[in-house]
Design a protein around this motif. Structure first.
Motif, PDB file in Angstrom:
ATOM      1  N   VAL A  18      22.978   1.220   5.479  1.00 15.49           N
ATOM      2  CA  VAL A  18      21.788   1.905   5.985  1.00 15.49           C
ATOM      3  C   VAL A  18      20.864   2.310   4.832  1.00 15.49           C
ATOM      4  O   VAL A  18      19.643   2.119   4.909  1.00 15.49           O
ATOM      5  N   ALA A  19      21.431   2.826   3.750  1.00 13.52           N
ATOM      6  CA  ALA A  19      20.608   3.233   2.607  1.00 13.52           C
ATOM      7  C   ALA A  19      19.919   2.019   1.976  1.00 13.52           C
ATOM      8  O   ALA A  19      18.742   2.099   1.595  1.00 13.52           O
ATOM      9  N   GLY A  20      20.622   0.912   1.868  1.00 15.98           N
ATOM     10  CA  GLY A  20      20.008  -0.302   1.330  1.00 15.98           C
ATOM     11  C   GLY A  20      18.916  -0.845   2.225  1.00 15.98           C
ATOM     12  O   GLY A  20      17.870  -1.309   1.750  1.00 15.98           O
ATOM     13  N   THR A  21      19.118  -0.773   3.536  1.00 13.53           N
ATOM     14  CA  THR A  21      18.099  -1.236   4.479  1.00 13.53           C
ATOM     15  C   THR A  21      16.852  -0.362   4.421  1.00 13.53           C
ATOM     16  O   THR A  21      15.724  -0.866   4.350  1.00 13.53           O
ATOM     17  N   ILE A  22      17.043   0.942   4.440  1.00 13.73           N
ATOM     18  CA  ILE A  22      15.901   1.862   4.372  1.00 13.73           C
ATOM     19  C   ILE A  22      15.169   1.711   3.044  1.00 13.73           C
ATOM     20  O   ILE A  22      13.934   1.686   3.005  1.00 13.73           O
ATOM     21  N   GLY A  23      15.919   1.583   1.958  1.00 13.52           N
ATOM     22  CA  GLY A  23      15.294   1.397   0.652  1.00 13.52           C
ATOM     23  C   GLY A  23      14.510   0.101   0.570  1.00 13.52           C
ATOM     24  O   GLY A  23      13.400   0.064   0.022  1.00 13.52           O
ATOM     25  N   SER A  24      15.052  -0.968   1.111  1.00 13.44           N
ATOM     26  CA  SER A  24      14.355  -2.260   1.097  1.00 13.44           C
ATOM     27  C   SER A  24      13.079  -2.202   1.926  1.00 13.44           C
ATOM     28  O   SER A  24      12.031  -2.701   1.504  1.00 13.44           O
ATOM     29  N   ILE A  25      13.165  -1.619   3.100  1.00 11.44           N
ATOM     30  CA  ILE A  25      11.979  -1.516   3.961  1.00 11.44           C
ATOM     31  C   ILE A  25      10.905  -0.669   3.287  1.00 11.44           C
ATOM     32  O   ILE A  25       9.731  -1.029   3.292  1.00 11.44           O
ATOM     33  N   TYR A  26      11.310   0.429   2.679  1.00 13.69           N
ATOM     34  CA  TYR A  26      10.330   1.296   2.027  1.00 13.69           C
ATOM     35  C   TYR A  26       9.649   0.576   0.860  1.00 13.69           C
ATOM     36  O   TYR A  26       8.428   0.602   0.733  1.00 13.69           O
ATOM     37  N   VAL A  27      10.451  -0.057   0.007  1.00 12.93           N
ATOM     38  CA  VAL A  27       9.883  -0.704  -1.180  1.00 12.93           C
ATOM     39  C   VAL A  27       8.990  -1.869  -0.788  1.00 12.93           C
ATOM     40  O   VAL A  27       7.923  -2.075  -1.377  1.00 12.93           O
ATOM     41  N   PHE A  29       7.418  -2.527   2.218  1.00 16.17           N
ATOM     42  CA  PHE A  29       6.324  -2.327   3.161  1.00 16.17           C
ATOM     43  C   PHE A  29       5.476  -1.081   2.906  1.00 16.17           C
ATOM     44  O   PHE A  29       4.288  -1.075   3.226  1.00 16.17           O
ATOM     45  N   PHE A  30       6.034  -0.021   2.380  1.00 15.93           N
ATOM     46  CA  PHE A  30       5.309   1.240   2.293  1.00 15.93           C
ATOM     47  C   PHE A  30       4.982   1.687   0.873  1.00 15.93           C
ATOM     48  O   PHE A  30       4.230   2.636   0.699  1.00 15.93           O
ATOM     49  N   SER A  31       5.548   1.056  -0.126  1.00 15.16           N
ATOM     50  CA  SER A  31       5.307   1.455  -1.500  1.00 15.16           C
ATOM     51  C   SER A  31       3.961   0.917  -1.983  1.00 15.16           C
ATOM     52  O   SER A  31       3.575  -0.208  -1.665  1.00 15.16           O
ATOM     53  N   ALA A  32       3.249   1.719  -2.769  1.00 18.51           N
ATOM     54  CA  ALA A  32       1.949   1.288  -3.282  1.00 18.51           C
ATOM     55  C   ALA A  32       2.123   0.185  -4.323  1.00 18.51           C
ATOM     56  O   ALA A  32       1.350  -0.769  -4.371  1.00 18.51           O
ATOM     57  N   VAL A  33       3.147   0.303  -5.159  1.00 17.55           N
ATOM     58  CA  VAL A  33       3.438  -0.700  -6.179  1.00 17.55           C
ATOM     59  C   VAL A  33       4.868  -1.165  -5.967  1.00 17.55           C
ATOM     60  O   VAL A  33       5.798  -0.356  -5.950  1.00 17.55           O
TER      61      VAL A  33
END
Length: 67
Positions: A18-27, A29-33
């Motif tokens: 779950v942590a890897g999935t959330i981290g991947s999605i955040y980086v 799709f939602f991260s500026a860089v």
């Protein structure tokens, strides 16, 4: 494998996945860089969690069970 060890292993494997999935999605799709280090770290955590789940619970053989 004792029942307590199986429960702890399941919780940690699901937590890693779950942590890897959330981290991947955040980086991705939602991260500026998009940082390569953050993306590879999240992907590695996701991969380890999935391999852990597969090896301990999906591909478990009857010999792994306690007698």
């Amino acid at each position: 494998m004792s029942k307590t060890r199986r429960v702890i292993s399941l919780i940690l494997a699901l937590g890693s996945t779950v942590a890897g999935t959330i981290g991947s999605i955040y980086v991705l799709f939602f991260s500026a860089v998009i940082s390569f280090k953050a993306a590879s770290g999240a992907g590695l955590l996701l991969g380890v969690g999935l391999i852990w789940l597969y090896s301990d619970f999906i591909d478990a053989t009857p010999n792994d069970q306690q007698r």
